[in-house]
Write an enzyme that holds these catalytic residues in place. Structure first.
Site: not given
Ligand code: UFG
Length: 344
Positions: A126, A150
């Protein structure tokens, strides 16, 4: 016939990757999954399409005896290891779950690989291993400084793979560092069927949640922080279509077969979109103006994660076929609208 063992392929990325392998190769697939977050319906769909080329055994990776039986009973040519806990915020509140499900289970799986002389291992890593990188786009040789358990649990698994490969000439691995995957199976043959897409028991991903709002499954959503040092204050991510991510695994196996050496590849598009941009594009595509409110930052979120994808483009035959944010959002939205997405 060569068997490939897929761990965790009842989930989103694993099931789409299984589809790509079954469609484009002659390999058979054995799936092991504990169904803690995956869906047996994904296997049903794959079996209805590819018949007995894919089999499923319900096993938890921590059940070492049952796992070893799988290795004893079938000759395994390669492993594609997806099974993991993947929610960043949960990893912050329950780190031991992540070190145990992700790092320890991976260690046990690698031990079996050395015991049964498995040569090829593809690992779901990741972008979270980079933490809060100083420079974007991030290349694979950037320092690994994860800011949540994670990312740390995956980084440690990468290190175990690296050291095992350097101690065992016949064992090679590819770690694929995924950026933000989204969308649903885009195969023309199945566009009407829409058999595979992102199912979640409790969605946490931005595009999935926004699509649930657009189709009326949720009343509204929150943006976690608009005070980051980014162009509009919200976090930037590199969103990759699931079909391109799935194909990266196949190209990784071809690389292992051809080069017989280990590598680490970023899998993204070298494009960054902010949370606000994603939501506003989706509102335009769906023509639904759902409710969005600004909330405080979510713990463990880096401001900016964009992939430098030069290495995978140069060293493998992988190509970015769906590098179009509107196409990704449309595919995720159409899946969310389809009755198939209702199975929870
Ligand atoms: N976000 C919001 N509101 C929501 C959901 C997410 O504002 O309801 C924001 C988060 O704060 C973040 C962005 O959208 O800034 C992306 O969040 P995600 O939860 O969609 O994805 P993440 O970047 O946290 O994580 C994902 C995968 C991980 C991986 C990562 C790599 O879940 O496994 O991408 O970039 F490591």
């Amino acid at each position: 016939m060569k068997n490939i063992l897929f761990t965790g392929a009842c989930g989103y990325i694993g099931s789409h990757t299984a589809y790509s392998f079954l469609k484009h190769t002659d390999y058979d697939i054995i799936v092991i999954d504990n169904l803690s977050s995956g869906f047996v319906e994904n296997i049903d769909f794959l079996q209805s399409t590819f018949k007995d080329r894919i089999s499923f055994i319900k096993i938890d990776l921590s059940d070492s005896k049952s796992l070893e039986n799988v290795f004893m009973e079938s000759e395994i040519y390669a492993i594609v290891h997806f099974a993991a806990s993947i929610v960043v915020s949960e990893s912050v509140s329950n780190p031991l779950l992540y070190y145990s499900n992700n790092t320890k289970n991976t260690l046990d799986l690698i031990k079996l690989c050395t015991k049964f002389e498995i040569k090829n291992f593809i690992f779901s890593s990741t972008a979270a291993v980079y933490g809060e990188p100083e420079n974007n786009p991030i290349s694979e040789d950037s320092p690994l400084l994860p800011i949540n358990p994670y990312g740390a649990s995956k980084m440690m698994s990468e290190m175990i793979l690296r050291d095992t490969a350097s101690a065992n000439q016949n064992f090679n691995y590819i770690a694929l560092r995924y950026f933000n995957v989204a969308g649903a199976l885009n195969d023309n043959d199945y566009q009407k069927n829409r058999g595979l897409g992102q199912r979640n028991k409790n969605a946490t991903h931005l595009i999935k949640i926004a699509c649930e709002c657009a189709v009326g499954k949720r009343d509204g959503m929150q943006i976690f922080g608009d005070d980051y040092e980014t162009k509009d204050g919200t976090c930037i991510r590199d969103y990759i279509h699931i079909d391109d991510l799935a194909m990266a695994h196949l190209r990784a196996l071809e690389f292992l077969e051809g080069e017989k050496r280990s590598e680490v590849f970023n899998v993204g598009y070298n494009n960054g979109y902010s949370v606000k941009e994603i939501i506003s594009r989706l509102k335009e595509i769906s023509k639904v103006d759902f409710k969005v409110e600004i909330a405080k930052r979510r713990e463990g979120d880096p401001a900016n994660l964009v992939s430098n994808n030069t290495k995978i483009l140069n060293l493998t035959s992988w190509k970015a076929m769906h590098n179009d944010i509107d196409l990704i959002l449309k595919s995720a939205y159409l899946w969310e609208k389809s009755p198939m997405s209702l199975i929870k």
